[in-house]
Design an enzyme around this catalytic site. Structure first.
Site, PDB file in Angstrom:
ATOM      1  N   VAL A  71       0.868  -1.174   0.000  1.00 27.78           N
ATOM      2  CA  VAL A  71       0.000   0.000   0.000  1.00 27.78           C
ATOM      3  C   VAL A  71       0.902   1.220   0.000  1.00 27.78           C
ATOM      4  O   VAL A  71       1.977   1.220   0.595  1.00 27.78           O
ATOM      5  CB  VAL A  71      -0.935   0.007   1.226  1.00 27.78           C
ATOM      6  CG1 VAL A  71      -1.563   1.376   1.437  1.00 27.78           C
ATOM      7  CG2 VAL A  71      -2.024  -1.042   1.068  1.00 27.78           C
ATOM      8  N   CYS A  72       0.455   2.272  -0.709  1.00 32.81           N
ATOM      9  CA  CYS A  72       1.180   3.540  -0.738  1.00 32.81           C
ATOM     10  C   CYS A  72       2.590   3.332  -1.325  1.00 32.81           C
ATOM     11  O   CYS A  72       2.765   2.550  -2.253  1.00 32.81           O
ATOM     12  CB  CYS A  72       1.203   4.149   0.665  1.00 32.81           C
ATOM     13  SG  CYS A  72       1.550   5.914   0.727  1.00 32.81           S
ATOM     14  N   THR A  73       3.591   4.012  -0.786  1.00 34.28           N
ATOM     15  CA  THR A  73       4.947   3.910  -1.330  1.00 34.28           C
ATOM     16  C   THR A  73       5.621   2.591  -0.972  1.00 34.28           C
ATOM     17  O   THR A  73       6.782   2.382  -1.332  1.00 34.28           O
ATOM     18  CB  THR A  73       5.818   5.076  -0.833  1.00 34.28           C
ATOM     19  OG1 THR A  73       5.806   5.102   0.597  1.00 34.28           O
ATOM     20  CG2 THR A  73       5.308   6.400  -1.374  1.00 34.28           C
TER      21      THR A  73
END
Length: 292
Positions: free
Chosen positions: A166-168
Site C-alpha cells: 500500500v502507498c509507497t
C-alpha cells in the site's frame, strides 16, 4: 450439542485469531456471567449466529494462511493497520508483524506511535501466502537503502503467493526487483517513480497484475484489505467483515485525489513531498534487478 458448539459457549473458541470477526461475541462471553437470566439466551444466540455463518455458502471461515507484514521505522501506520485489521479477521491465519530488529523492540511509525513486532526477519516463514509492505516517506527511503530489508523482501517475495503493498510500499517492492514488467500503483505523489523499477503506472486505487497487488495511498489500504480477503477466502467473507467494520465511506470533503482539489492547494501539498521523492528516485538507481 457438538463439542465445537459447547466450546464456543464456554468461551474457549474466543482466541485472538477470531478478532475482529467475533469481537462482539467474545466480549459478550467474557461478561456473560454478570448478565443474569438473559445470559444463557444471549450466549445461545451468539453460538447459533456463529453456526449460521459457518454454514453459509462460500463463507470459507477457516484457513491457515501465512501472512508477513513488514514493519520499519517511519512507516505510515494507517498503511499497515487497515490491511492488518482485515488479515486478522481470517480465522486460522497466521499474521506475522516482521521487524528487522530480532529483539522485537517496538517499531515507531511516522505519526509518533509504535507497533510491537511478533517475529524477526530471520524467523519469518520462508514460504508465504502474502508478503505485505506499507509505505511512508523518509522511512520508505531508508527501507529502500537498507540491504537487509531489500534482501528479505526479495527472498520472501520470490516464493510468496501474493506480493503486495500500500502507498509507497510499492517502491520497496520495486527496489527488491519484484515489479519488473508489472502494472502497479502507489501514492499519487510517487506513482511517476514506478517506471524506475520496470513497472507500468496505473492510476487506480487498487491494481492486480498476476500475483502482485498494489494499493494507492494510505486509506486505500482498507480497499486493499477487503480485496485480499475476498481473494484469500471469498466475497462473502469479505462482505461480512466489511459490515462488522462498518466500512461505508462517505467522505466529508471530495478532496482525496489531486484531480478533486483546487490547484492552489494541490501544488503546495505536492511540493512538500519534493525532497522525499528525490531521495526515492536516487535510491532507485541502486535497485535490485528481478529474475531474467
Amino acid at each position: 450439542m457438538t463439542h465445537s458448539r459447547r466450546q464456543f459457549l464456554t468461551g474457549g473458541a474466543y482466541t485472538t485469531v477470531l478478532a475482529p470477526f467475533f469481537a462482539i461475541d467474545r466480549a459478550l462471553a467474557t461478561s456473560a456471567p454478570d448478565l443474569g437470566q438473559n445470559s444463557d439466551q444471549a450466549r445461545e444466540k451468539a453460538a447459533q449466529s456463529h453456526t449460521d455463518l459457518m454454514n453459509y455458502p462460500q463463507m470459507n471461515m477457516h484457513g491457515d494462511e501465512e501472512i508477513a507484514m513488514l514493519l520499519y521505522p517511519g512507516m505510515t501506520m494507517l498503511d499497515l493497520v487497515g490491511p492488518q485489521y482485515f488479515f486478522a479477521s481470517m480465522m486460522g491465519a497466521n499474521v506475522h508483524l516482521v521487524s528487522g530488529d530480532d529483539s522485537l523492540a517496538p517499531v515507531l511509525g511516522d505519526t509518533g506511535f509504535a507497533i510491537c513486532p511478533t517475529i524477526g526477519m530471520n524467523a519469518c516463514p520462508s514460504v508465504l501466502d502474502v508478503l505485505f509492505i506499507p509505505g511512508g516517506l523518509s522511512g520508505t527511503v531508508n527501507a529502500m537503502n537498507d540491504e537487509r530489508t531489500i534482501e528479505f523482501v526479495a527472498d520472501r517475495g520470490s516464493r510468496a503467493r501474493f506480493v503486495t503493498s500500500v502507498c509507497t510500499g510499492s517502491l520497496v517492492l520495486g527496489q527488491a526487483g519484484l515489479l519488473e514488467g508489472k502494472r502497479a500503483t502507489s501514492h499519487w505523489a510517487a506513482r511517476h517513480l514506478l517506471p524506475e523499477f520496470g513497472a507500468t503506472v496505473v492510476k487506480s486505487r487498487l491494481v492486480s497484475d498476476g500475483n502482485v497487488v498494489t494499493g494507492a495511498g494510505v486509506s486505500a489500504g482498507l480497499d486493499f484489505g477487503l480485496a485480499m480477503l475476498a481473494e484469500l477466502r471469498s466475497d462473502v467473507y469479505a462482505r461480512v467483515t466489511q459490515l462488522i467494520a462498518e466500512y461505508a465511506p462517505e467522505p466529508i470533503f471530495n478532496a482525496g485525489s489531486p484531480e478533486n482539489i483546487e490547484p492552489d492547494l494541490r501544488d503546495p501539498v505536492h511540493g512538500i513531498f519534493a525532497t522525499s521523492i528525490l531521495e526515492m528516485k536516487q535510491a532507485a538507481k541502486h535497485r535490485r534487478r528481478g529474475p531474467d
